[in-house]
Motif scaffolding. Structure first.
Motif, PDB file in Angstrom:
ATOM      1  N   GLU A 126       0.835  -1.195   0.000  1.00  0.00           N
ATOM      2  CA  GLU A 126       0.000   0.000   0.000  1.00  0.00           C
ATOM      3  C   GLU A 126       0.871   1.247   0.000  1.00  0.00           C
ATOM      4  O   GLU A 126       1.943   1.284   0.612  1.00  0.00           O
ATOM      5  N   ARG A 127       0.426   2.282  -0.727  1.00  0.00           N
ATOM      6  CA  ARG A 127       1.193   3.517  -0.754  1.00  0.00           C
ATOM      7  C   ARG A 127       0.404   4.643  -0.129  1.00  0.00           C
ATOM      8  O   ARG A 127      -0.816   4.737  -0.289  1.00  0.00           O
ATOM      9  N   THR A 128       1.097   5.489   0.615  1.00  0.00           N
ATOM     10  CA  THR A 128       0.513   6.651   1.259  1.00  0.00           C
ATOM     11  C   THR A 128       1.305   7.864   0.823  1.00  0.00           C
ATOM     12  O   THR A 128       2.512   7.940   1.040  1.00  0.00           O
ATOM     13  N   MET A 129       0.623   8.811   0.178  1.00  0.00           N
ATOM     14  CA  MET A 129       1.315   9.939  -0.443  1.00  0.00           C
ATOM     15  C   MET A 129       1.215  11.198   0.410  1.00  0.00           C
ATOM     16  O   MET A 129       0.144  11.521   0.934  1.00  0.00           O
ATOM     17  N   ASN A 130       2.335  11.885   0.522  1.00  0.00           N
ATOM     18  CA  ASN A 130       2.413  13.170   1.214  1.00  0.00           C
ATOM     19  C   ASN A 130       2.984  14.162   0.215  1.00  0.00           C
ATOM     20  O   ASN A 130       4.178  14.141  -0.083  1.00  0.00           O
ATOM     21  N   THR A 131       2.130  15.014  -0.312  1.00  0.00           N
ATOM     22  CA  THR A 131       2.476  15.789  -1.503  1.00  0.00           C
ATOM     23  C   THR A 131       2.614  17.276  -1.205  1.00  0.00           C
ATOM     24  O   THR A 131       1.690  17.903  -0.679  1.00  0.00           O
ATOM     25  N   PHE A 132       3.779  17.813  -1.535  1.00  0.00           N
ATOM     26  CA  PHE A 132       4.036  19.245  -1.506  1.00  0.00           C
ATOM     27  C   PHE A 132       3.857  19.745  -2.937  1.00  0.00           C
ATOM     28  O   PHE A 132       4.652  19.417  -3.817  1.00  0.00           O
ATOM     29  N   LEU A 133       2.813  20.516  -3.171  1.00  0.00           N
ATOM     30  CA  LEU A 133       2.445  20.845  -4.546  1.00  0.00           C
ATOM     31  C   LEU A 133       3.375  21.863  -5.197  1.00  0.00           C
ATOM     32  O   LEU A 133       3.494  21.903  -6.423  1.00  0.00           O
ATOM     33  N   GLY A 134       4.051  22.698  -4.409  1.00  0.00           N
ATOM     34  CA  GLY A 134       5.025  23.602  -4.998  1.00  0.00           C
ATOM     35  C   GLY A 134       4.459  24.392  -6.161  1.00  0.00           C
ATOM     36  O   GLY A 134       3.343  24.909  -6.112  1.00  0.00           O
ATOM     37  N   ILE A 135       5.226  24.450  -7.246  1.00  0.00           N
ATOM     38  CA  ILE A 135       4.857  25.306  -8.371  1.00  0.00           C
ATOM     39  C   ILE A 135       3.801  24.685  -9.287  1.00  0.00           C
ATOM     40  O   ILE A 135       3.177  25.383 -10.082  1.00  0.00           O
ATOM     41  N   SER A 136       3.570  23.378  -9.180  1.00  0.00           N
ATOM     42  CA  SER A 136       2.731  22.714 -10.192  1.00  0.00           C
ATOM     43  C   SER A 136       1.310  23.260 -10.236  1.00  0.00           C
ATOM     44  O   SER A 136       0.707  23.324 -11.304  1.00  0.00           O
ATOM     45  N   THR A 137       0.783  23.682  -9.092  1.00  0.00           N
ATOM     46  CA  THR A 137      -0.592  24.199  -9.103  1.00  0.00           C
ATOM     47  C   THR A 137      -0.656  25.665  -9.496  1.00  0.00           C
ATOM     48  O   THR A 137      -1.740  26.245  -9.538  1.00  0.00           O
ATOM     49  N   ASP A 138       0.502  26.291  -9.801  1.00  0.00           N
ATOM     50  CA  ASP A 138       0.495  27.646 -10.356  1.00  0.00           C
ATOM     51  C   ASP A 138       0.186  27.619 -11.849  1.00  0.00           C
ATOM     52  O   ASP A 138       0.214  28.660 -12.511  1.00  0.00           O
TER      53      ASP A 138
END
Length: 332
Positions: A126-138
């Motif tokens: 199983e994978r659990t993601m912890n995501t820092f979105l940074g510039i991608s959502t700009d």
């Protein structure tokens, strides 16, 4: 359509995955809900990176993984996403181009850093993601190239982008361009928490602007606010031309013109890492749809790609999906 130059263009978060094996105590110690994607800030991801220990860095991002998989099947693909002019941005651009995916987005200097996701893989795969979105959502309308969108048979949209207004606007702009060109628009719901955050907007978008919908069991039941998978899947099948809904080891259900098709999962000797299973399932399905295949065939391509990806660490194929499909008779 016959004048399309590209099978699929995907729009999504350009993310570098930091993948680490850990046990459940890491999740408990850091108060992380297992099996979900969590949005975190720069300080949080730095603390988790420090705590998790040894890790590997591989380019990822849900929609980017999908078009990398589609390319491995022999399809033509492009990706639109935003990266910074930093080391992670260079890693992402190199890897996606190496997968034969067109990527023309220019790196941005002096802004937020390139996005990254720390993925904790527990012994059960199983994978659990912890995501820092940074510039991608700009991402905004400056990144949307009308020619790239208009030349693709399918425009594939990543639900995670709904978390920022500018990206949401770009998302809708791309869908509008595709529709005006008579192309198909596909959406992946991305995560049940993402659905909870944007349910009303997703419902409207699905009903009015989406041709192909991807979801897993928890996402589709969250969208329609029911505990019944069958009810949720049926509702989706009535609102879009194609709804492809995964159910883990139970395979998937595809509604095509409101008719359900049950698709078996492919056997895997050992589940190593479930990261990207849904992304690669979408790759097989989209490739088959772009080629005009029937639901049973393109659903099986999705199952094959998902099985390949969960047999190893990372969310990009290690084996040629075209070769695997040829061996199983799914490609001539």
């Amino acid at each position: 359509m016959s004048d399309a130059r590209t099978d699929v263009v995907a729009i999504g978060n350009a993310i570098v995955d930091i993948i680490a094996r850990c046990d459940d105590t890491f999740l408990t110690r850091n108060d992380i809900a297992k099996g979900h994607m969590h949005l975190v800030d720069a300080d949080r991801i730095a603390a988790l990176y420090q705590d998790v220990g040894q890790a590997i860095e591989i380019s990822g991002g849900s929609a980017a993984n999908t078009v990398a998989g589609l390319s491995s099947f022999g399809g033509s693909a492009a990706f639109i996403g935003k990266v910074a002019n930093d080391e992670f941005g260079k890693i992402f651009a190199h890897d996606i181009r190496a997968a034969a995916v067109q990527f023309d987005s220019k790196p941005v200097a002096g802004a937020a850093p390139t996005s990254r996701s720390l993925i904790a893989v527990t012994p059960d795969g199983e994978r659990t993601m912890n995501t820092f979105l940074g510039i991608s959502t700009d991402l905004d309308d400056g990144e949307i190239d009308p020619d790239v969108i208009g030349s693709a048979t399918i425009t594939y949209l990543e639900g995670y982008l709904f978390d920022q207004p500018e990206a949401k606007a770009a998302f809708r702009q791309a869908a509008d361009i595709a529709k005006k060109k008579g192309r198909q628009v596909a959406l992946t719901l991305s995560d049940s928490f993402c659905v909870d955050r944007h349910r009303d907007e997703f419902r409207t978008l699905v009903k009015d602007g989406i041709d192909i919908l991807f979801a897993n069991e928890s996402e589709i039941t969250a969208l329609y606010q029911t505990s019944s998978f069958d009810d949720a899947a049926s509702q989706a099948g009535q609102e879009v031309s194609i709804a492809a809904i995964t159910r883990g080891v139970q395979g998937s259900v595809i509604y095509n013109d409101q008719k359900p098709h049950s698709i078996a999962s492919q056997p895997v000797a050992q589940v190593v890492d479930t990261t990207g299973a849904g992304d690669l399932y979408a790759a097989g399905v989209l490739f088959g749809i772009a080629r005009g295949y029937e639901p049973a065939r393109y659903g099986s391509l999705g199952s094959l790609a998902a099985a390949e990806i969960i047999s190893h660490i990372g969310a990009r194929p290690e084996a040629s999906l075209a070769t695997l499909a040829q061996k199983t008779g799914l490609l001539g």
